[in-house]
Design a protein around this motif. Sequence first.
Motif, short mmCIF file in Angstrom:
data_model
loop_
_atom_site.label_atom_id
_atom_site.label_comp_id
_atom_site.label_asym_id
_atom_site.label_seq_id
_atom_site.Cartn_x
_atom_site.Cartn_y
_atom_site.Cartn_z
N VAL A 1 31.31 -22.17 -14.82
CA VAL A 1 31.54 -21.92 -16.24
C VAL A 1 32.81 -21.10 -16.36
N VAL A 2 33.50 -21.29 -17.47
CA VAL A 2 34.68 -20.48 -17.77
C VAL A 2 34.21 -19.27 -18.56
N ILE A 3 34.65 -18.10 -18.16
CA ILE A 3 34.25 -16.85 -18.80
C ILE A 3 34.87 -16.79 -20.19
N GLY A 4 34.03 -16.52 -21.18
CA GLY A 4 34.48 -16.47 -22.57
C GLY A 4 34.62 -15.07 -23.08
N VAL B 1 33.81 -5.68 -18.77
CA VAL B 1 32.63 -6.12 -18.01
C VAL B 1 32.25 -7.54 -18.41
N VAL B 2 31.88 -8.36 -17.42
CA VAL B 2 31.39 -9.71 -17.70
C VAL B 2 29.87 -9.67 -17.64
N ASN B 3 29.22 -10.09 -18.74
CA ASN B 3 27.76 -10.20 -18.79
C ASN B 3 27.39 -11.64 -18.49
N VAL B 4 26.56 -11.84 -17.47
CA VAL B 4 26.20 -13.18 -17.01
C VAL B 4 24.70 -13.38 -17.13
N LYS B 5 24.30 -14.54 -17.63
CA LYS B 5 22.90 -14.97 -17.62
C LYS B 5 22.87 -16.40 -17.10
N ALA C 1 37.18 -9.25 -13.83
CA ALA C 1 37.49 -10.62 -14.27
C ALA C 1 38.11 -10.55 -15.66
N ALA C 2 38.60 -11.68 -16.11
CA ALA C 2 39.20 -11.79 -17.43
C ALA C 2 38.71 -13.06 -18.10
N ALA C 3 38.78 -13.09 -19.41
CA ALA C 3 38.43 -14.29 -20.15
C ALA C 3 39.29 -15.44 -19.64
N GLY C 4 38.68 -16.60 -19.42
CA GLY C 4 39.39 -17.76 -18.90
C GLY C 4 39.22 -17.96 -17.41
N ASP C 5 38.73 -16.92 -16.69
CA ASP C 5 38.46 -17.07 -15.26
C ASP C 5 37.24 -17.97 -15.05
N THR C 6 37.13 -18.53 -13.86
CA THR C 6 36.03 -19.42 -13.53
C THR C 6 34.97 -18.68 -12.71
N PHE D 1 23.13 -10.46 -14.64
CA PHE D 1 23.89 -9.43 -13.93
C PHE D 1 25.21 -9.19 -14.65
N ARG D 2 25.88 -8.09 -14.28
CA ARG D 2 27.18 -7.74 -14.84
C ARG D 2 28.14 -7.41 -13.70
N PHE D 3 29.41 -7.65 -13.93
CA PHE D 3 30.42 -7.26 -12.95
C PHE D 3 31.75 -7.02 -13.64
#
Length: 103
Positions: A100-103, A15-19, A78-83, A73-75
């Motif tokens: 931002v690049v997902i870390g 899961v990607v956590n986004v703020k 995706a993978a680390a390194g995706d935009t 939000f969360r989704f």
Amino acid sequence: MGNPMRIRARMSGDVVNVKVLMNHVMETGQRKGADGALVPAHFITKVTAQCNGKTVLEADWGPSISKNPLLGFRFKGAAAGDTLSITWVDSEQDSRTDEVVIG
């Protein structure tokens, strides 16, 4: 165009956590200025988030959202390194997009 957004996107398992902190005045059109006249409405109406070109969030906003809103939000998918890109459009048809690049 508004000031840059501050975006944080981190992987937690699958899961990607986004703020996202958006810099915007978010005027409702109901507040009076120092001269007693109403301050014109100026607020974000649409927010879209895309990961590698695929829409992961669409939100329609109105004047009830506070100044400099914080969106979380969360989704999945995706993978680390995706935009991740976040775009907003406001009631004056001004817009802003930041990535931002997902870390």
